[in-house]
Design an enzyme around this catalytic site. Structure first.
Site, PDB file in Angstrom:
ATOM      1  N   GLY A  27       0.835  -1.197   0.000  1.00  0.00           N
ATOM      2  CA  GLY A  27       0.000   0.000   0.000  1.00  0.00           C
ATOM      3  C   GLY A  27       0.869   1.247   0.000  1.00  0.00           C
ATOM      4  N   SER A  29      -4.166  -1.667   0.100  1.00  0.00           N
ATOM      5  CA  SER A  29      -3.087  -2.470   0.697  1.00  0.00           C
ATOM      6  C   SER A  29      -3.590  -3.890   0.920  1.00  0.00           C
ATOM      7  CB  SER A  29      -2.657  -1.878   2.034  1.00  0.00           C
ATOM      8  OG  SER A  29      -1.873  -2.835   2.742  1.00  0.00           O
ATOM      9  N   HIS A  54      -5.174  -6.451   6.418  1.00  0.00           N
ATOM     10  CA  HIS A  54      -6.211  -5.756   5.655  1.00  0.00           C
ATOM     11  C   HIS A  54      -7.340  -6.690   5.199  1.00  0.00           C
ATOM     12  CE1 HIS A  54      -4.116  -1.835   5.547  1.00  0.00           C
ATOM     13  NE2 HIS A  54      -3.154  -2.632   5.947  1.00  0.00           N
ATOM     14  N   ASN A 109      10.981  -0.172  -9.224  1.00  0.00           N
ATOM     15  CA  ASN A 109      10.376  -1.485  -9.453  1.00  0.00           C
ATOM     16  C   ASN A 109       9.504  -1.783  -8.251  1.00  0.00           C
ATOM     17  OD1 ASN A 109       9.607  -4.074  -9.784  1.00  0.00           O
ATOM     18  ND2 ASN A 109      11.644  -4.923 -10.090  1.00  0.00           N
TER      19      ASN A 109
HETATM   20  C1  LIG Z   1      -4.278   4.112   5.510  1.00  0.00           C
HETATM   21  C2  LIG Z   1      -3.064   3.314   5.132  1.00  0.00           C
HETATM   22  N1  LIG Z   1      -2.358   3.680   4.060  1.00  0.00           N
HETATM   23  C3  LIG Z   1      -1.267   2.996   3.665  1.00  0.00           C
HETATM   24  C4  LIG Z   1      -0.847   1.879   4.340  1.00  0.00           C
HETATM   25  C5  LIG Z   1       0.387   1.154   3.881  1.00  0.00           C
HETATM   26  O1  LIG Z   1       0.120  -0.135   3.402  1.00  0.00           O
HETATM   27  P1  LIG Z   1       1.290  -1.250   3.384  1.00  0.00           P
HETATM   28  O2  LIG Z   1       1.453  -1.725   4.778  1.00  0.00           O
HETATM   29  O3  LIG Z   1       0.769  -2.327   2.478  1.00  0.00           O
HETATM   30  O4  LIG Z   1       2.516  -0.598   2.870  1.00  0.00           O
HETATM   31  C6  LIG Z   1      -1.555   1.446   5.461  1.00  0.00           C
HETATM   32  C7  LIG Z   1      -1.104   0.257   6.191  1.00  0.00           C
HETATM   33  O5  LIG Z   1      -1.710  -0.280   7.064  1.00  0.00           O
HETATM   34  C8  LIG Z   1      -2.688   2.187   5.876  1.00  0.00           C
HETATM   35  O6  LIG Z   1      -3.400   1.824   6.944  1.00  0.00           O
END
Ligand SMILES: Cc1ncc(COP(=O)(O)O)c(C=O)c1O
Length: 745
Positions: free
Chosen positions: A395, A525, A530, A598
């Site tokens: 994410g 994400s 999630h 990447n």
């Molecule tokens: C609102 C939000 N944005 C972005 C992210 C980032 O996702 P990732 O952990 O897959 O990098 C998260 C992660 O929990 C999140 O809660």
């Protein structure tokens, strides 16, 4: 293999190895198609194929005698070869007229029915689309021969059926249909010529197959039309097919074709009144048919990784079956033991299907992102209802990709953000929502949130705007949607770009519309906490088609080339571009037009994601159930502010946030729960400006961040994820009861 009973009627499909014949063979054999015993023919006998050569009448008699069919279907793929046959009338004569006569004679002797697949080329092409009652008026070699064949079949009376089609397309590399012509030409770099003034009603091959099966089942005779519902020019069709196959549509050029000698417009195509009036058959919408073609092409790429021998395929089956058994033993649910078992705030929820899919993909050993990635991306688009979704490795990468896209030179001017432009976003946030804004040289404008929704009030967003503000970046906190009606009004009134961070909100809706479809871009994400997981993983949802290639470029090293994995030169000009100051013809695969990285995940992750995504409704229902139970159970405690949604919002709760009121200590409550093995978390970074890395960033704070600070001191969340059972929720509620009964020591 579809089992058929031995007393099922037999259909002989002449031309069964062509694209239409093959589709027809499986449609008739399927139980919905009638469960026929189907014998396809080919010019050389092999497997279950019966030898039949239309140029050899003796072979026709032999094939009919050998199979004793009750129905013979003549599926000789003539129309797609029409241009060739035009130059060789004697060949067309033999194939269509003499061949049909020999088949009809053989059928007569046996009392069998004959179905002839014919074409809209039996019409003059001045007044299309044509109905079943319009009289044929052929003006081409193929048209006259097909019309003659129709006459021969119709002479059988109630035993003869003519099924006309128009511009059949489908995935079959051996077929000369327009989709495959586009596909092949792209590989050679030569353009596809298709006319803007030649109208057809393009027909998906699976519609031809299901239409013939329906007509045969209904024992129709005479003439029926089987065609798509929309009139299109061959040019538009070719461009749609190119886009679906991932080929630059500018490869298709307008030009006259063989039927247009003299430059006349051609109006062909068919209406399908009879078949729709007498059966439940309906044509697939063009958009959907093209989408299916894209799926079939991807399946075919995937099949190229399939096992090379029957032994390898059998071993794969055995391995996957053992994986399933292993899963049942190794991952069986353990009984919940109060106080000793953990009540997690989140976690991966998976079954045997996910593990089997991951192992299946591992056996392919594609490793990087490949055909399963394309399948997962398509499934995401379908689920969310967005034009494109680009799978990335987290994410966080999705958020960075979104910002790099919007600040890229390739971003259209109206959407493009420049260093110094302001982006309004809440102060209570996740660090990697904000970090890309800072890193791209944009200035965050941080606004306060509301207690209960944990989103910013739209009025506060609007009050925070300045002439420098160009975008809103809104995370739907913990799966709770913003008031998107109010947000979209602000976006429109101030001509802003909206990016939705839906990392915690997959499946949430506002006014029935999925979050992630409102913004120009949105992010997801798939980290295990999630709504669905691929382990590490995320996606950028692209709602503005102009950004599709830019997003993919940022994800794929910043390169300009858009060939899918494993392919080169789909633009046909790999060494033919002149771009910027690069030498003319510099390999397009090594031209970089965005500041990319990447960010690609692997095909194995995609394989897991596709299964997880299919379970989203089930997961969503369980999250909702757990949320409601906690809400009901905690409502009586005035000491707590419970989560709430704004009118119109249907959250997909990521967790259950709670803020304590004055007189209650968040920290004492949290420690009480944690000591009982109930996991808690704080709302991410809290007021992010209090975090060491963000203290000194360039920013604007137009109003006090009072609630954001309060979240830092008084708010926490517990889980609602689908791995929580009713027994666990009961236990959680009991622990709250005990705490408020004053038993926290
Ligand atoms: C609102 C939000 N944005 C972005 C992210 C980032 O996702 P990732 O952990 O897959 O990098 C998260 C992660 O929990 C999140 O809660």
């Amino acid at each position: 293999m579809i089992p058929v009973s031995t007393d099922a009627p037999t259909a002989l499909v002449v031309g069964g190895s062509g694209m239409v014949g093959a589709a027809l063979t499986s449609a008739l054999a399927s139980s919905s198609g009638g469960g026929w015993r189907v014998r396809p023919t080919s010019r050389v006998a092999r497997g279950d194929r019966v030898r039949l050569d239309l140029f050899d009448p003796a072979s026709i008699v032999d094939a009919v005698r050998q199979t004793s069919p009750s129905t013979i279907v003549l599926a000789v793929d003539g129309a797609a070869r029409a241009a060739e046959l035009e130059r060789d009338p004697s060949h067309a004569d033999a194939l269509f007229v003499a061949g049909t006569r020999a088949v009809v004679d053989a059928a007569r002797g046996l009392g069998a029915r004959v179905v002839l697949l014919s074409t809209d080329l039996v019409f003059a092409g001045t007044d299309g689309p044509y109905g079943e009652h319009d009289a044929p008026r052929p003006c081409t070699v193929v048209g006259t021969r097909k019309a003659a064949a129709e006459e021969i079949v119709l002479s059988l009376g109630s035993e003869g059926l003519v099924a006309r089609t128009s511009e059949v397309f489908g995935w079959d590399p051996a077929s000369p249909n327009l989709a495959m012509e586009v596909w092949r030409r792209a590989g050679t770099g030569r353009p596809v010529v298709a006319s803007r003034t030649w109208q057809v009603t393009p027909t998906a091959v699976q519609d031809v197959a299901s239409g013939v099966a329906a007509a045969v089942r209904a024992e129709l005779s005479g003439v029926v039309h089987i065609a798509g519902a929309e009139s299109r020019s061959r040019f538009d069709l070719a461009a749609d097919l190119a886009t679906a196959l991932g080929i630059d549509p500018s490869m298709v050029v307008d030009g006259a074709e063989w039927l247009q000698d003299g430059g006349r417009e051609v109006r062909l195509g068919l209406s399908t009144g009879e078949l729709q009036a007498t059966t439940s058959w309906r044509p697939t919408a063009q958009r959907e048919a093209v989408r299916l073609l894209r799926g079939a092409s991807r399946q075919a790429v995937r099949a190229s990784t399939a096992d090379a021998s029957a032994e390898a395929a059998a071993l794969r089956d055995e391995i996957l079956e053992r994986v399933e058994r292993h899963h049942a033993l190794a991952h069986a649910a353990r009984p919940f033991e109060p106080l000793r078992s953990r009540v997690p705030y989140a976690g991966r929820v998976f079954g045997a299907d996910e593990v089997v899919s991951a192992v299946d993909a591992s056996l392919d050993f594609w490793l990087t992102l490949g055909p399963r990635g394309a399948e997962f991306e398509q499934a995401l688009c379908d689920r969310i209802g967005a034009p494109d979704a680009v799978f990335v490795n987290s994410g966080s990468s999705a958020n960075l990709t979104a910002m790099l896209t919007l600040t890229s030179e390739r971003c259209p001017d109206r959407l493009r953000l420049h260093p110094g432009d302001e982006v309004v976003t809440p102060a209570v946030t996740f660090p990697t929502t904000l970090a890309p804004v800072v890193q791209c040289g944009l200035v965050p404008v941080l606004v306060d949130c509301e207690i209960g929704t944990y989103n910013a009030d739209p009025a506060a967003l609007e009050a925070a705007l300045s002439p420098k503000t160009r975008a809103l970046l809104l995370p739907h906190t913990l799966g709770n949607p913003y008031d998107m009606a109010a947000v979209m009004e602000i976006v429109r009134a101030h001509d802003l770009v909206l990016v939705e961070d839906c990392c915690d909100a997959l499946g949430a809706r506002f006014d029935g519309r999925p979050v992630g479809t409102f913004g120009t871009l949105a992010t997801l994400s798939f980290y295990p906490a999630h709504h669905i997981t691929t382990g590490e993983g995320g996606a950028v949802v692209v709602n503005d088609r102009r950004l599709e290639r830019v997003v993919r470029s940022v994800r794929d090293w910043g390169r300009d080339c858009w060939c899918p994995p494993g392919e080169s030169n789909t633009c046909g000009r790999r060494f033919g571009w002149q771009l910027g100051e690069l030498p003319c013809g510099y390999d397009h695969k090594y031209v970089y037009s965005t500041l990319g990285y990447n960010f690609k995940p692997t095909d194995i992750q995609a394989a897991i994601g596709t299964v997880q995504l299919s379970r989203l409704p089930e997961f969503h229902a369980r999250r909702q159930h757990n949320f409601s139970r906690l809400h009901e159970g905690l409502l009586r405690y005035e000491q707590l502010v419970l989560p709430r949604a704004v009118p119109g919002a249907a959250p997909a709760w990521f967790a259950f946030p709670i803020t304590v009121r004055d007189g209650t200590s968040r920290d004492r409550l949290v420690q009480w729960l944690e000591r009982r093995n109930i996991e808690t978390r704080q709302v991410f970074a809290g007021n992010i400006l209090r975090q060491p890395a963000y203290r000194d960033i360039e920013r604007r704070v137009p109003a006090p961040l009072t609630n954001s600070d309060r979240v830092m001191h008084d708010t926490f969340f517990i889980g609602v994820y689908p791995g929580l059972t009713d027994v666990m929720i009961d236990f959680v509620l009991e622990q709250f009861d005990e705490f408020f009964a004053g038993r926290d020591g």
